[in-house]
Write an enzyme that holds these catalytic residues in place. Structure first.
Site, PDB file in Angstrom:
ATOM      1  N   GLY A 114      -3.407  -5.222   2.092  1.00  0.00           N
ATOM      2  CA  GLY A 114      -3.450  -4.007   1.134  1.00  0.00           C
ATOM      3  C   GLY A 114      -3.106  -2.808   2.063  1.00  0.00           C
ATOM      4  N   GLN A 115      -2.800  -2.615   3.165  1.00  0.00           N
ATOM      5  CA  GLN A 115      -2.614  -1.463   3.920  1.00  0.00           C
ATOM      6  C   GLN A 115      -1.445  -0.666   3.316  1.00  0.00           C
ATOM      7  OE1 GLN A 115      -1.749  -2.086   8.073  1.00  0.00           O
ATOM      8  NE2 GLN A 115      -1.889  -0.015   8.739  1.00  0.00           N
ATOM      9  N   HIS A 165     -11.781   2.181   7.268  1.00  0.00           N
ATOM     10  CA  HIS A 165     -12.660   2.635   6.131  1.00  0.00           C
ATOM     11  C   HIS A 165     -14.016   2.601   6.343  1.00  0.00           C
ATOM     12  CE1 HIS A 165      -8.960   2.711   3.247  1.00  0.00           C
ATOM     13  NE2 HIS A 165      -8.598   1.684   4.072  1.00  0.00           N
ATOM     14  N   ASN A 216      -7.895  -2.814   6.332  1.00  0.00           N
ATOM     15  CA  ASN A 216      -6.358  -3.472   5.555  1.00  0.00           C
ATOM     16  C   ASN A 216      -5.527  -3.498   6.610  1.00  0.00           C
ATOM     17  OD1 ASN A 216      -8.243  -3.429   2.998  1.00  0.00           O
ATOM     18  ND2 ASN A 216      -7.580  -1.420   2.518  1.00  0.00           N
ATOM     19  N   ASP A 250     -11.674  10.525   2.830  1.00  0.00           N
ATOM     20  CA  ASP A 250     -10.562   9.723   2.045  1.00  0.00           C
ATOM     21  C   ASP A 250     -10.437  10.717   0.654  1.00  0.00           C
ATOM     22  OD1 ASP A 250      -9.377   6.611   1.898  1.00  0.00           O
ATOM     23  OD2 ASP A 250      -9.059   7.783   0.308  1.00  0.00           O
ATOM     24  N   HIS A 276      -6.494   2.657  10.623  1.00  0.00           N
ATOM     25  CA  HIS A 276      -7.761   3.452  10.146  1.00  0.00           C
ATOM     26  C   HIS A 276      -8.883   2.337   9.753  1.00  0.00           C
ATOM     27  CE1 HIS A 276      -4.892   2.967   6.838  1.00  0.00           C
ATOM     28  NE2 HIS A 276      -5.895   2.807   6.075  1.00  0.00           N
TER      29      HIS A 276
HETATM   30  P1  AMP Z   1      -5.042   1.874   3.480  1.00  0.00           P
HETATM   31  O1  AMP Z   1      -4.649   1.659   1.856  1.00  0.00           O
HETATM   32  O2  AMP Z   1      -5.941   0.798   3.847  1.00  0.00           O
HETATM   33  O3  AMP Z   1      -3.787   1.880   4.184  1.00  0.00           O
HETATM   34  O4  AMP Z   1      -5.629   3.069   3.304  1.00  0.00           O
HETATM   35  C1  AMP Z   1      -5.074   4.525   3.212  1.00  0.00           C
HETATM   36  C2  AMP Z   1      -6.185   5.168   2.637  1.00  0.00           C
HETATM   37  O5  AMP Z   1      -5.619   6.587   2.734  1.00  0.00           O
HETATM   38  C3  AMP Z   1      -6.287   5.323   0.914  1.00  0.00           C
HETATM   39  O6  AMP Z   1      -7.659   4.868   0.774  1.00  0.00           O
HETATM   40  C4  AMP Z   1      -5.769   6.566   0.596  1.00  0.00           C
HETATM   41  O7  AMP Z   1      -6.857   7.058  -0.548  1.00  0.00           O
HETATM   42  C5  AMP Z   1      -6.041   7.442   1.885  1.00  0.00           C
HETATM   43  N1  AMP Z   1      -5.209   8.675   1.951  1.00  0.00           N
HETATM   44  C6  AMP Z   1      -3.795   8.517   1.660  1.00  0.00           C
HETATM   45  N2  AMP Z   1      -3.487   9.991   1.753  1.00  0.00           N
HETATM   46  C7  AMP Z   1      -4.559  10.512   2.219  1.00  0.00           C
HETATM   47  C8  AMP Z   1      -4.604  12.204   2.462  1.00  0.00           C
HETATM   48  N3  AMP Z   1      -3.732  12.755   2.664  1.00  0.00           N
HETATM   49  N4  AMP Z   1      -5.826  12.520   3.058  1.00  0.00           N
HETATM   50  C9  AMP Z   1      -6.951  11.437   2.959  1.00  0.00           C
HETATM   51  N5  AMP Z   1      -6.840  10.159   2.697  1.00  0.00           N
HETATM   52  C10 AMP Z   1      -5.461   9.833   2.415  1.00  0.00           C
END
Ligand code: AMP
Ligand code: ZN
Length: 114
Positions: free
Chosen positions: A93-94, A102, A87, A31, A100
């Site tokens: 909170g997505q 986490h 999420n 991340d 994905h």
């Molecule tokens: P969510 O908010 O559960 O949808 O998680 C999305 C996650 O993607 C967040 O923790 C971001 O920090 C991460 N994220 C967004 N863009 C990138 C990227 N280009 N490379 C790696 N992680 C990312």
């Protein structure tokens, strides 16, 4: 592939990422905004918006594959424990609509989540 999806672009190599796992169907990346010493994102290569959409799809085995990779990485990076989070949707909170998991490890987690 969804041409507007940032994780599809990562999976396809259009946007760089640090890969912790890669096979034909599942990838894991670091991340960019880590919330723990280890913060990985495990995702299917195929675009599915969320776990509900994947569960509706014919490919049930993919859910098991995602969790197999997530739990292996969790165990490797968090021998004393780890947290898996999905999420889902606005209230969940997505922020990226490509499913994905986490994988968070390396510190004591608190509960309840915010
Ligand atoms: P969510 O908010 O559960 O949808 O998680 C999305 C996650 O993607 C967040 O923790 C971001 O920090 C991460 N994220 C967004 N863009 C990138 C990227 N280009 N490379 C790696 N992680 C990312
Ligand atoms: Zn996608």
């Amino acid at each position: 592939m969804d041409s507007n999806c940032i994780f599809c672009k990562i999976v396809n190599g259009e946007i760089p990422a640090r890969f912790a796992h890669r096979d034909d169907r599942v990838v894991a990346i670091s991340d960019v905004n880590p919330q723990a010493p280890t913060h990985l994102l495990v995702m299917p290569v195929a675009h599915h918006a969320n776990i509900g959409e994947l569960s509706d799809a014919a490919d049930r085995a993919l859910t098991a594959e995602l969790f197999a990779v997530a739990s292996r990485l969790g165990r490797e990076h968090g021998p004393d424990g780890y947290r898996l989070v999905m999420n889902t949707g606005a209230d969940g909170g997505q922020t990226v609509d490509h499913l994905h998991v986490h994988v968070l490890a390396g510190r004591q987690m608190s509960w309840p989540p915010g």
